[in-house]
Design an enzyme around this catalytic site. Structure first.
Site, short mmCIF file in Angstrom:
data_model
loop_
_atom_site.label_atom_id
_atom_site.label_comp_id
_atom_site.label_asym_id
_atom_site.label_seq_id
_atom_site.Cartn_x
_atom_site.Cartn_y
_atom_site.Cartn_z
N LYS A 88 24.93 -9.05 2.72
CA LYS A 88 23.87 -8.81 1.74
C LYS A 88 22.64 -8.33 2.48
O LYS A 88 22.23 -8.94 3.47
CB LYS A 88 23.57 -10.10 0.99
CG LYS A 88 22.36 -10.06 0.06
CD LYS A 88 21.41 -11.23 0.29
CE LYS A 88 20.80 -11.19 1.66
NZ LYS A 88 19.67 -12.12 1.88
N ALA A 135 22.66 -17.23 9.73
CA ALA A 135 21.21 -17.46 9.75
C ALA A 135 20.50 -16.21 10.22
O ALA A 135 19.61 -16.25 11.07
CB ALA A 135 20.86 -18.66 10.63
N GLY A 188 19.55 -13.43 7.87
CA GLY A 188 18.91 -12.65 6.83
C GLY A 188 19.83 -11.73 6.05
O GLY A 188 19.37 -10.92 5.25
N ILE A 189 21.13 -11.84 6.29
CA ILE A 189 22.08 -10.99 5.56
C ILE A 189 23.08 -11.82 4.75
O ILE A 189 24.13 -11.33 4.35
CB ILE A 189 22.83 -10.01 6.50
CG1 ILE A 189 23.46 -10.74 7.69
CG2 ILE A 189 21.89 -8.92 6.98
CD1 ILE A 189 24.32 -9.84 8.58
N GLY A 197 26.58 -16.71 5.15
CA GLY A 197 27.11 -17.96 4.62
C GLY A 197 27.16 -17.97 3.10
O GLY A 197 28.12 -18.47 2.50
N SER A 198 26.15 -17.39 2.46
CA SER A 198 26.14 -17.30 1.00
C SER A 198 27.24 -16.40 0.49
O SER A 198 27.89 -16.69 -0.53
CB SER A 198 24.77 -16.79 0.52
OG SER A 198 23.75 -17.69 0.85
N ALA A 199 27.47 -15.28 1.20
CA ALA A 199 28.56 -14.38 0.80
C ALA A 199 29.91 -15.08 0.95
O ALA A 199 30.80 -14.92 0.11
CB ALA A 199 28.51 -13.11 1.65
N ASP A 230 20.78 -17.19 -2.36
CA ASP A 230 21.53 -15.93 -2.26
C ASP A 230 22.93 -16.00 -2.86
O ASP A 230 23.58 -14.97 -3.01
CB ASP A 230 21.65 -15.50 -0.79
CG ASP A 230 20.36 -14.91 -0.24
OD1 ASP A 230 19.54 -14.43 -1.04
OD2 ASP A 230 20.19 -14.93 0.99
#
Length: 289
Positions: free
Chosen positions: A11, A98, A100-101, A104-106, A137
């Site tokens: 992301k 960790a 900014g992309i 982990g959320s993806a 996110d």
């Protein structure tokens, strides 16, 4: 045993305007989010218990207990859908975490869809409060990979207008940038929201529009990690890189260009000169695949 495989794309926040802070401490934002076709790889199979194995170039430091965001997402789905089954989850980490992309959320968003299929239960909607509780996110990652506008604390998501074909180079100098320190370093937390995203932009007008937007987290990030400034300085001097900025809270930066062939050439040149950085060319994704 049924095995389900999927990818969790990176992301990228092309813009990130911090517009306020609520009484509960959460910051509100306004962001144009796109997804890049560099990704983590996941596989799930049926198993008596819930477990995860992590491998890949960025597996170091990723927990395999119930603090792992994928495991937390699986538990949320099990409780919401009264699932008693387990699953064996394999995660190949190709994206720095960790960073900014949203890697982990993806991963968590992708795992929610995969496990709903594996357990044959209705998937959780991105609008579920339980999904947002996993991280700001996660909802937008569930709605990708088409470009999205994200606001509120991450719960307000709408489809962005069609964007022109473009590619990018993602660069992370592999330094830590604690998000809490960035929020603490913001000079103001009540900034102007992102401008309306015009319809029907070509690449040049898209680059011009982006140049008028901001990432409000970038100034404090530059103070915390000057290496980010070195990345942006190099990107800004490369022919063909029309816009460069930082994604999310960093330290990953992006350089936007017209084509994947240009992105590959730029990435190769940077990799030769900066062997200690993570550098990846990527196509900006436009729709669900």
């Amino acid at each position: 045993m049924t095995a389900i495989r999927a990818t969790a794309p990176a992301k990228v926040n092309l813009t990130l305007h911090i517009t306020g802070q609520r009484d509960d401490g959460y910051h509100t934002l306004d962001s144009l989010v796109v997804f890049a076709d560099v990704a983590d790889q996941l596989m799930v199979t049926t198993a008596p218990e819930l477990q995860i194995q992590v491998s890949g170039p960025f597996s170091n430091g990723v927990p395999t207990d119930d603090t792992n965001l994928v495991i937390r997402a699986a538990d949320v789905l099990r409780k919401a859908r009264d699932v008693t089954l387990g699953a064996s989850i394999t995660l190949e980490k190709h994206l720095p975490h960790a960073a900014g992309i949203g890697s982990g959320s993806a991963d968590a968003a992708t795992a929610l869809a995969m496990l709903a299929q594996l357990w044959q239960v209705p998937p959780l909607p991105a609008s579920s409060p339980d999904v947002l509780a996993l991280g700001a996110d996660v909802p937008v990652c569930m709605r990708g990979p088409a470009p999205m506008r994200m606001s509120g604390i991450g719960e307000i998501i709408s489809a962005a207008p069609d964007l022109p074909d473009c590619a990018m180079v993602l660069i992370n100098p592999l330094v830590d940038v604690p998000t809490s320190q960035i929020f603490a370093g913001l000079k103001t937390k009540t900034n102007r929201a992102m401008d309306r995203i015009p319809e029907g932009m070509d690449f040049d007008s898209f680059a011009d529009w982006l140049a008028q937007q901001r990432n409000d987290m970038m100034p404090p990030a530059l103070q915390i990690a000057p290496e980010i400034g070195a990345v942006l300085d190099k990107l800004g001097k490369i022919n063909g890189v029309e816009i460069c900025s930082m994604s999310g809270s960093g330290a990953t930066c992006f350089g936007l260009m017209r084509s994947m062939s240009e992105a590959r050439q730029v990435a190769r040149a940077l990799q030769i000169a900066n062997g200690g950085w993570w550098i990846a060319p990527a196509q900006v994704m436009r729709a669900t695949t």
